[in-house]
Design an enzyme around this catalytic site. Structure first.
Site, PDB file in Angstrom:
ATOM      1  N   GLY A   1      25.349  -4.304  13.849  1.00 32.23           N
ATOM      2  CA  GLY A   1      25.490  -2.988  14.671  1.00 32.23           C
ATOM      3  C   GLY A   1      23.819  -2.758  14.911  1.00 32.23           C
TER       4      GLY A   1
ATOM      5  N   ARG B   1      39.609 -15.066  12.771  1.00 33.26           N
ATOM      6  CA  ARG B   1      39.917 -13.702  14.245  1.00 33.26           C
ATOM      7  C   ARG B   1      39.929 -14.319  15.168  1.00 33.26           C
ATOM      8  NH1 ARG B   1      35.114 -10.622  12.010  1.00 33.26           N
ATOM      9  NH2 ARG B   1      35.406  -9.915  10.269  1.00 33.26           N
TER      10      ARG B   1
ATOM     11  N   ARG C   1      32.451   0.890  18.175  1.00 31.84           N
ATOM     12  CA  ARG C   1      32.943  -1.222  18.326  1.00 31.84           C
ATOM     13  C   ARG C   1      34.288  -0.520  18.176  1.00 31.84           C
ATOM     14  NH1 ARG C   1      29.701  -4.612  14.051  1.00 31.84           N
ATOM     15  NH2 ARG C   1      27.809  -4.830  15.536  1.00 31.84           N
TER      16      ARG C   1
ATOM     17  N   ARG D   1      29.162  -0.033   4.757  1.00 24.53           N
ATOM     18  CA  ARG D   1      28.916  -0.750   5.845  1.00 24.53           C
ATOM     19  C   ARG D   1      27.498  -0.215   5.911  1.00 24.53           C
ATOM     20  NH1 ARG D   1      29.987  -5.113   8.672  1.00 24.53           N
ATOM     21  NH2 ARG D   1      32.036  -5.479   9.292  1.00 24.53           N
TER      22      ARG D   1
END
Length: 194
Positions: free
Chosen positions: A16, A46, A139, A150
């Site tokens: 981020g 993904r 996000r 995180r």
């Protein structure tokens, strides 16, 4: 992997912090200068990710064996999956005469510092943990648990990133254009032949 080739560039910073955006801008401005080392991972792809382009997707068993054989510059475990940069991935970029960019975590930086790679180290930091939290929430990809994890990792990374001597330059990303200008200036003065 010593100095026949341009020195690699290591970018580190919390998830981020804007690393991916800054790397993308470097590639847009200097398409012939930089190459990206494609990391290995044991996590599943993904949607939209391609093997060999976004990651080299592999199994835990195979990657563990390669680690034991000394094929990796750095490895890290995140959310139960292994991630790593193989020596071959970096050498491939260098063979093409390009500056290899490594986007790695703090654990990886510590391991690379023990290798003969000799890259330049750049730390990208958010203005604050609160700003980082807002970016990660924006996000819409984080659960409460993953967000907490995180942010906890980010605090440790920021502490390490701001310690004098750990990085060649620390860039605060409070504005992406200003942060990119600082990164570009650092890269041009240190890596690009005039």
């Amino acid at each position: 992997m010593l100095h026949k080739h341009p020195r690699p560039l290591v970018l580190c910073g919390p998830s981020g912090s804007g690393k991916s955006t800054l790397i993308k801008k470097l590639f847009e401005d200097f398409p012939e200068t930089f190459g990206f080392s494609v990391s290995h991972t044991t996590r599943a792809p993904r949607p939209g990710e391609e093997d060999g382009k976004h990651y080299h997707f592999t199994t835990k068993e195979k990657m563990q064996k390669q680690i034991e054989q000394g094929e990796f510059l750095e490895t890290a475990t995140y959310s139960g999956n292994l991630y790593g940069t193989s020596k071959r991935a970096v050498e491939q970029v260098q063979k093409d005469g390009k500056v290899c960019i490594l986007d790695i975590e703090m654990q990886g930086v510590k391991q690379v510092k023990q290798s003969s790679l000799d890259p330049l180290y750049v730390f990208i930091k958010p203005p604050s943990i609160e700003v980082l939290e807002e970016r990660l929430k924006g996000r819409n990809t984080e659960t409460d648990d993953s967000l907490r994890r995180r942010l906890s990792i980010a605090r440790t990374e920021m502490e390490y990133g701001e310690k004098p001597g750990n990085f060649d330059v620390v860039i605060e990303n409070d504005d992406i254009s200003k942060a990119y200008d600082k990164l570009k200036e650092f890269v041009v003065s240190n890596l690009i032949k005039k």
